[in-house]
Design a protein around this motif. Structure first.
Motif, short mmCIF file in Angstrom:
data_model
loop_
_atom_site.label_atom_id
_atom_site.label_comp_id
_atom_site.label_asym_id
_atom_site.label_seq_id
_atom_site.Cartn_x
_atom_site.Cartn_y
_atom_site.Cartn_z
N GLU A 40 -36.03 78.46 -75.40
CA GLU A 40 -36.10 79.27 -74.18
C GLU A 40 -36.81 80.59 -74.46
O GLU A 40 -36.64 81.55 -73.71
CB GLU A 40 -34.68 79.53 -73.64
CG GLU A 40 -33.96 78.26 -73.20
CD GLU A 40 -34.68 77.55 -72.07
OE1 GLU A 40 -35.13 78.22 -71.12
OE2 GLU A 40 -34.79 76.32 -72.14
N GLU A 41 -37.60 80.64 -75.53
CA GLU A 41 -38.26 81.88 -75.94
C GLU A 41 -39.69 81.96 -75.41
O GLU A 41 -40.45 81.01 -75.47
CB GLU A 41 -38.28 81.98 -77.47
CG GLU A 41 -38.78 83.31 -77.96
CD GLU A 41 -38.78 83.40 -79.48
OE1 GLU A 41 -39.34 84.38 -79.98
OE2 GLU A 41 -38.25 82.51 -80.15
N LYS A 67 -38.80 87.62 -74.53
CA LYS A 67 -38.97 87.48 -73.09
C LYS A 67 -38.37 86.16 -72.63
O LYS A 67 -38.20 85.23 -73.42
CB LYS A 67 -40.45 87.53 -72.70
CG LYS A 67 -41.12 88.86 -73.00
CD LYS A 67 -40.55 89.94 -72.13
CE LYS A 67 -41.26 91.25 -72.29
NZ LYS A 67 -40.75 92.27 -71.37
N THR A 68 -38.06 86.07 -71.34
CA THR A 68 -37.55 84.83 -70.76
C THR A 68 -38.58 84.27 -69.79
O THR A 68 -39.53 84.96 -69.42
CB THR A 68 -36.22 85.06 -70.00
OG1 THR A 68 -36.49 85.83 -68.83
CG2 THR A 68 -35.20 85.76 -70.88
N LYS A 69 -38.34 83.06 -69.35
CA LYS A 69 -39.23 82.41 -68.40
C LYS A 69 -39.36 83.21 -67.11
O LYS A 69 -40.40 83.21 -66.47
CB LYS A 69 -38.70 81.01 -68.10
CG LYS A 69 -39.55 80.21 -67.15
CD LYS A 69 -38.97 78.83 -66.93
CE LYS A 69 -39.85 78.01 -66.01
NZ LYS A 69 -39.34 76.64 -65.84
N ASP A 71 -38.97 86.63 -66.75
CA ASP A 71 -39.43 88.02 -66.88
C ASP A 71 -40.81 88.16 -66.25
O ASP A 71 -41.68 87.31 -66.44
CB ASP A 71 -39.51 88.44 -68.35
CG ASP A 71 -38.14 88.70 -68.96
OD1 ASP A 71 -37.20 88.98 -68.21
OD2 ASP A 71 -38.04 88.63 -70.20
#
Length: 76
Positions: A40-41, A67-69, A71
């Motif tokens: 998930e990175e 960060k995430t998906k 952001d």
């Protein structure tokens, strides 16, 4: 620019897939790219492409990790 990021981070990425990008025109073009690097990175990259007559390769200017998906991809 994958190799440039791997060198700066000191690790390799099995997954390296751009999922979104934005551009900014300067004396060349800045590309802001959201890249999935596994699990998930995500990372946000700022890549510079010089003007054609300068005949330069793409360069990784800066990046942001953790960060995430979801952001928002924004100028940095």
């Amino acid at each position: 620019v994958k190799a440039q990021l791997e060198e700066k981070e000191g690790k390799t990425f099995d997954v390296f897939s751009a999922v979104e990008f934005k551009t900014q025109l300067v004396a060349g073009t800045n590309y802001f790219i959201k890249v999935h690097v596994g699990n998930e990175e995500f990372m946000h990259l700022r890549v510079f492409k010089s003007l054609p007559h300068e005949n330069e390769q793409l360069s990784l200017h800066s990046y942001q990790g953790s960060k995430t998906k979801h952001d928002e991809l924004a100028y940095f």
